[in-house]
Design a protein around this motif. Structure first.
Motif, short mmCIF file in Angstrom:
data_model
loop_
_atom_site.label_atom_id
_atom_site.label_comp_id
_atom_site.label_asym_id
_atom_site.label_seq_id
_atom_site.Cartn_x
_atom_site.Cartn_y
_atom_site.Cartn_z
N PHE A 186 0.81 -1.08 0.22
CA PHE A 186 -0.14 -0.07 0.04
C PHE A 186 0.73 1.44 0.09
CE2 PHE A 186 -1.81 -3.16 1.92
CZ PHE A 186 -3.13 -3.46 2.06
N VAL A 187 0.68 2.01 -1.13
CA VAL A 187 1.34 3.65 -0.36
C VAL A 187 -0.40 4.59 -0.75
CG1 VAL A 187 3.92 3.02 -1.61
CG2 VAL A 187 0.98 3.90 -3.67
N GLN A 188 0.21 5.68 -0.01
CA GLN A 188 -1.03 6.79 -0.22
C GLN A 188 -0.64 8.10 -1.12
OE1 GLN A 188 -2.16 6.80 4.09
NE2 GLN A 188 -3.49 9.07 2.87
N VAL A 189 -1.07 8.38 -1.84
CA VAL A 189 -0.58 9.62 -2.80
C VAL A 189 -1.27 10.93 -2.37
CG1 VAL A 189 0.36 8.50 -4.39
CG2 VAL A 189 -2.12 8.38 -5.07
N GLY A 190 -1.63 11.98 -2.97
CA GLY A 190 -1.93 12.67 -1.98
C GLY A 190 -3.33 13.12 -2.96
N SER A 191 -3.44 13.10 -4.05
CA SER A 191 -3.95 13.38 -4.96
C SER A 191 -4.31 11.74 -6.17
CB SER A 191 -3.62 13.97 -6.24
OG SER A 191 -2.43 14.50 -6.87
N CYS A 192 -5.26 11.22 -6.59
CA CYS A 192 -5.70 10.24 -8.42
C CYS A 192 -6.09 10.91 -8.87
CB CYS A 192 -7.16 8.69 -6.65
SG CYS A 192 -6.60 8.06 -7.62
N PRO A 193 -5.20 11.65 -9.79
CA PRO A 193 -6.14 12.05 -11.37
C PRO A 193 -6.69 10.70 -12.23
CG PRO A 193 -3.27 11.79 -11.64
CD PRO A 193 -4.39 10.98 -10.33
N VAL A 194 -6.69 9.29 -11.91
CA VAL A 194 -7.17 8.85 -12.48
C VAL A 194 -8.16 8.11 -11.90
CG1 VAL A 194 -5.15 7.97 -13.80
CG2 VAL A 194 -5.85 6.34 -11.94
N THR A 202 -7.94 11.69 5.29
CA THR A 202 -6.74 12.72 6.09
C THR A 202 -5.77 11.62 6.45
OG1 THR A 202 -7.83 13.15 8.00
CG2 THR A 202 -7.85 14.25 7.18
N ASP A 203 -6.44 10.15 6.73
CA ASP A 203 -5.69 9.17 7.25
C ASP A 203 -6.04 7.86 7.54
OD1 ASP A 203 -3.63 8.45 8.65
OD2 ASP A 203 -4.37 8.60 10.90
N LEU A 204 -5.23 7.24 7.21
CA LEU A 204 -5.56 5.72 6.35
C LEU A 204 -4.83 4.79 6.98
CD1 LEU A 204 -6.61 3.90 3.19
CD2 LEU A 204 -5.02 3.18 4.47
N HIS A 205 -5.70 3.71 7.75
CA HIS A 205 -5.11 2.77 8.22
C HIS A 205 -4.93 1.09 7.92
CE1 HIS A 205 -2.90 4.86 11.91
NE2 HIS A 205 -3.81 6.01 11.39
N VAL A 206 -4.60 -0.13 7.75
CA VAL A 206 -4.64 -1.46 6.99
C VAL A 206 -4.42 -1.95 7.99
CG1 VAL A 206 -3.33 -3.03 5.75
CG2 VAL A 206 -3.09 -0.93 5.03
N ILE A 207 -5.80 -2.65 8.92
CA ILE A 207 -6.29 -3.03 9.89
C ILE A 207 -6.07 -4.89 9.97
CG2 ILE A 207 -7.55 -3.76 11.51
CD1 ILE A 207 -7.58 -0.84 11.34
N SER A 208 -6.45 -5.34 8.35
CA SER A 208 -5.98 -6.92 7.86
C SER A 208 -5.66 -6.98 7.21
CB SER A 208 -7.16 -7.90 8.53
OG SER A 208 -6.83 -9.23 8.38
N VAL A 215 -8.69 -5.30 4.68
CA VAL A 215 -9.75 -4.24 6.18
C VAL A 215 -8.60 -3.02 6.42
CG1 VAL A 215 -10.85 -4.44 8.27
CG2 VAL A 215 -10.75 -6.30 6.69
N ALA A 216 -9.22 -2.26 5.81
CA ALA A 216 -8.50 -0.92 6.17
C ALA A 216 -9.67 0.27 6.53
CB ALA A 216 -8.51 -0.13 4.67
N ALA A 217 -9.46 0.99 7.72
CA ALA A 217 -10.38 2.13 8.61
C ALA A 217 -9.42 3.64 7.87
CB ALA A 217 -9.61 2.07 9.89
N ASN A 224 -13.65 13.38 12.70
CA ASN A 224 -12.06 13.79 13.56
C ASN A 224 -11.60 13.00 14.37
OD1 ASN A 224 -12.58 16.99 13.34
ND2 ASN A 224 -14.00 16.83 14.62
N GLU A 225 -11.86 12.22 15.20
CA GLU A 225 -11.83 11.19 16.17
C GLU A 225 -11.99 9.56 15.51
OE1 GLU A 225 -12.51 12.16 19.99
OE2 GLU A 225 -10.68 13.48 19.79
N THR A 226 -12.87 9.41 14.73
CA THR A 226 -13.85 8.29 14.84
C THR A 226 -12.62 8.09 12.86
OG1 THR A 226 -15.60 9.40 12.71
CG2 THR A 226 -15.40 9.12 15.76
#
Length: 912
Positions: A186-194, A202-208, A215-217, A224-226
């Motif tokens: 997984f890599v995260q990028v600031g914009s997805c032109p396609v 603002t944030d992403l976590h791979v849970i499983s 499963v991603a959060a 804010n906190e959810t």
């Protein structure tokens, strides 16, 4: 066991001791002499693939070394290091392969369990390096890493040279976003032109990532906190919503912890804490987030009193934090060896609270719960879950523990020490299979550590036999089909007090169920409505097909549903809900996207620019692509698939180029464009300004750049005492000063990612005269043509003029001009005390020129180097005279000389 003595006065570790026990903690041997009596150790590592191999790191403030043992810590060999290790990462399968991260952001590798190291990469982001986890047949020596420049790089362990380093993702990624887990990267990028949908997050976590699904959060723009939970298909590319507003908290090291718990031993079972109407409630799912429900609270409390708690207004809520400390338990625990048993702390009511916390247990996978303690306890699994041990969570000293053989229904109290002990942690070695435990703590806050070994073997009657087990049917509120199968487990009878031992393994039988609607979740692009049906989301167009779909081929047309990953149901409604294979339709190109591989709208002159062209809809194999680079060059390709690696082009001049991509087939065409700024590096800036100016007279300021053409440039001018700058797109500006004195002018030039500046001081007077000076040729031999030298020599010349003529210091200004031959200019100011602000009648200017012509002005540059000052023949008359009889062209002549001097300087400077 490694112990360290920390001196709070020195704020450092001053002593360490290494201890070894071969009888489960009954006796210990001190090994300080074997590792070096004065050696201070900082960390102890045990190889996860071979428990006999142990590695010790020394304190880097004292020395940088490591000690290696291959006989379970009996003997050690010491190896010096030329770098400081901050962290280690062992290979998941190869026992001798290790990655080491150093204090200076370098990554090293070893294939000899630390005996020798080689540099893998420099400037590596901390905690963003991984071993490949794809098995021995799929490059087990592949290393994934993220650089501090936010690039994703791969490297083969045995051949890790710059030539063999890969860059799987062509552009920059968001800092600290690389995650490698199982078979997913997984890599995260600031914009997805396609992307057809722009999701601001603002944030992403791979849970499983187990069993071929992710499963991603994701924390979206309005949270804010959810976090929102998403579950992917097997490719890990397409995600569907699983649960919204899952709460999170900040971990001890600043890491985000999402309140989601995956239950061990039962695939597809999760617990989550969700915020609803500002209340946090615990939910449970048995089918990977397809359906969620609240937990039914126990019917009775610990004392047998009835609990009146009616769903959905009241339910059981659990704390879901797992401890990162291996010697303490978290708020919740489950084990693969005892499927169905979950122990957690929590509360009963309308929401989760931190007060009135009790401990609860379930023996049937969350269907029913029982309260086992009305205070917080640490509950540990013994003999693979055949027995449970509970120790009270308290800041007070304790001397008792509780033991249960019947899944927490009855608890027996035991004393483990005569003197109450402040418990710091519990150690089970070599794991939960043993019946031996070590409790360590302190008798008082100033005492040494106390270790208590507890051997539970004497209270067990026998080895477990087949008669000690019973069958248990997994279910969800009476529904036996979970994840498409019926599962029956063999579990120890609650009444059996016997030892399962290390040879025990979970036994389960299963059988398939007919598929129902509950076995399917909404497919990508679809959302579940209040009636339970999956319908297209507002942003999704079901008629769109994959851009790789070619006329004459087939594709899977979704029904809006997909089977839950790892669900094993058969028949039933499977045909109705499964995607149908259909012929690819003929479509005109639609959704054409044009981007650079770096995702940037700027490029550097003379370097390759890679353009990527994407088509959302249409027959890619039959759609031709024409790319016009905007500089008079264009290329045409027969189909989209032929340019998947991009189109490279080199621009030979700076400027802004209109780049156009056109996709065309027999049914239509589509166009996409971007404006590319091609720039080159700005190397130098010089501010051209007069040294002396006339009050209330307009003067010109000019910024000279090298190279002269660098692309789009912005000039920021700070003039005098103005608090706000003047911003222009031109390199010159006119200004005037209304007060006499020294004024400072600063110009900043912004070009691309570079900002350079130059500053000049301008002396402002009511009127003045100026003359050019020349020097004997020997001065040129000592002229390095730098600003500092010119400033020093101008002071020397001024002193020489003052000594030769007696002119007062405040009446004379001297500046040495850039370039060769060496020239200077002096500015003669009137004596305002005598003239009262009017031009002086005496000709000091002619007197100075006479002294210069008679070679009366000389100075010593250095011992043995005498320099003579002359009046330059370029102008025997005043260049500037602001008296009533002055010439109107005098100022123009002065500026011309300054510009000539600047041109000489630039040519000479860059020729050198």
């Amino acid at each position: 066991m490694l112990t360290k003595l920390f001196d709070f006065n020195l704020n450092s570790v001053t002593e360490s001791s290494l201890w070894r026990s071969t009888d489960y903690g009954a006796t210990y041997q001190k090994l300080n002499e074997k590792v070096g009596a004065k050696t201070i150790l900082s960390y102890l590592y045990v190889s996860p693939n071979n428990k006999r191999k142990i590695m010790l790191l020394t304190d880097p403030e004292v020395e940088s070394s490591l000690l290696i043992s291959s006989d379970e810590g009996a003997t050690y060999q010491k190896y010096r290091l030329n770098f400081y290790i901050l962290s280690l990462l062992f290979h998941p399968e190869q026992e001798d392969w290790i990655l080491a991260y150093s204090h200076d952001q370098k990554l090293y590798s070893s294939v000899e369990f630390g005996r020798r190291w080689q540099l893998v990469h420099e400037r590596v982001a901390p905690n963003r390096f991984y071993w490949s986890k794809m098995g021995l047949d799929k490059e087990p020596g592949l290393i994934h890493l993220e650089t501090t420049e936010a690039l994703y790089v791969t490297c083969k362990l045995q051949n890790c040279t710059d030539a063999n380093k890969g860059k799987p993702f062509p552009g920059y990624i968001d800092p600290n976003s690389l995650v490698v887990q199982d078979e997913y990267v997984f890599v995260q990028v600031g914009s997805c032109p396609v992307c057809s949908v722009k999701i601001i997050r603002t944030d992403l976590h791979v849970i499983s990532t187990d069993e071929n699904r992710v499963v991603a959060a994701v924390q979206e723009w309005n949270q804010n906190e959810t976090y929102t939970l998403y579950v992917s298909d097997t490719s890990g590319v397409y995600y569907t919503l699983a649960l919204e507003n899952v709460v999170s908290s900040m971990g001890p090291e600043g890491n985000v912890m999402v309140d989601l718990y995956e239950v061990a031993g039962i695939k597809g079972m999760f617990l989550a804490n969700k915020k609803t109407d500002n209340q946090v409630k615990t939910y449970i799912t048995y089918n990977r987030g397809r359906d969620w429900r609240l937990l039914q609270a126990p019917s009775k409390d610990l004392r047998g009193n009835s609990i009146h708690c009616v769903l959905p207004y009241c339910s059981l809520h659990l704390h879901l934090h797992v401890s990162a400390n291996p010697y303490t338990s978290g708020n919740i625990a489950s084990r693969d060896s005892v499927p169905g048993i979950i122990i957690a702390s929590g509360s009963i009511g309308s929401e989760l609270t931190s007060s009135n916390v009790s401990v609860f247990i379930t023996s049937d996978a969350g269907n029913t719960w029982r309260q086992i303690f009305d205070e917080e306890y640490a509950v540990l699994y013994l003999d693979q879950g055949g027995a449970l041990v509970a120790i009270r969570h308290t800041p007070l000293p304790i001397r008792h523990l509780w033991l249960s053989f019947d899944e927490g229904q009855q608890w027996n109290k035991y004393s483990f020490t005569n003197t109450p002990l402040f418990v710091d942690g519990v150690l089970g070695e070599p794991g939960e299979e043993t019946l031996i435990m070590t409790i360590f703590g302190h008798v008082s806050h100033r005492s040494e550590w106390q270790l208590v070994k507890i051997d539970f073997r004497s209270i067990f009657n026998k080895r477990c036999t087949e008669a000690d087990y019973q069958t248990w049917h997994l279910h969800n509120q009476g529904e036996p089909c979970l994840m498409g199968v019926k599962r029956i487990y063999w579990k120890l009878k609650p009444t059996s007090r016997c030892v399962m031992g290390t040879m025990y393994s979970v036994s389960m039988t299963s059988g398939p169920c007919d598929c129902t609607e509950a076995d399917f979740e909404c497919d990508y692009g679809y959302e579940r409505r209040s009636d339970g049906k999956c319908t297209p989301a507002f942003w999704f167009h079901p008629s769109s097909v994959s851009r790789s779909c070619t006329t004459g081929m087939t594709f899977l047309n979704s029904t809006g549903y997909r089977k839950v990953v790892s669900n094993n149901c058969t028949a039933g409604v499977s045909v109705e809900y499964t995607a149908k294979r259909q012929q690819c339709p003929i479509q005109a190109p639609k959704g054409l996207h044009l981007v650079t591989s770096e995702g940037m709208l700027t490029a550097t002159l003379g370097t390759n620019v890679t353009f990527l062209v994407f088509l959302e809809e249409g027959d890619g194999a039959r759609t031709s692509i024409t790319l016009d680079f905007g500089d008079g060059h264009a290329l045409t390709y027969s189909n989209v698939s032929s340019i998947e690696d991009g189109i490279k082009h080199i621009y030979k001049a700076v400027g802004i180029y209109r780049v156009t991509a056109t996709g065309e087939n027999s049914l239509g065409s589509e166009t996409a464009l971007l404006y590319l700024h091609v720039t080159c590096q700005l190397e130098y800036i010089h501010l051209s300004a007069p040294f002396v100016a006339v009050r209330n007279k307009e003067l010109n300021l000019t910024a000279v750049l090298w190279p002269s053409q660098v692309g789009t440039v912005t000039y920021i001018w700070w003039i005098g005492n103005n608090t706000e700058p003047v911003i222009t797109l031109e390199g010159s500006i006119a200004c005037m000063f209304s007060r006499e004195g020294i004024n400072t002018v600063t110009v900043q030039v912004s070009a691309g990612n570079t900002i350079l500046q130059d500053r000049k001081t301008i002396a402002v007077h009511e009127y003045f005269r100026s003359h050019l000076l020349a020097f004997s040729s020997n001065l040129d031999d000592h002229n390095p043509d730098v600003a500092e030298w010119r400033l020093d020599v101008s002071r020397v010349i001024k002193n020489a003029l003052i000594q030769a003529t007696g002119v007062r210091e405040d009446q004379l200004l001297v500046t040495v001009l850039p370039g060769l031959p060496t020239t200077a200019e002096f500015f003669l100011l009137p004596d305002k005390q005598l003239t009262e602000g009017k031009p002086e009648k005496t000709s000091l200017s002619e007197f100075l020129l006479s002294a210069l012509n008679q070679n009366l002005v000389q100075f010593t540059l250095r011992p043995g180097v005498q320099v003579t000052v002359y009046a330059a023949h370029l102008s025997a008359a005043p260049l500037v005279d602001t008296s009533e009889n002055h010439s109107g062209s005098a100022m123009l002549m002065l500026l011309s000389v300054v510009v000539v001097g600047l041109a000489v300087f630039v040519i000479y400077k860059f020729k050198r």
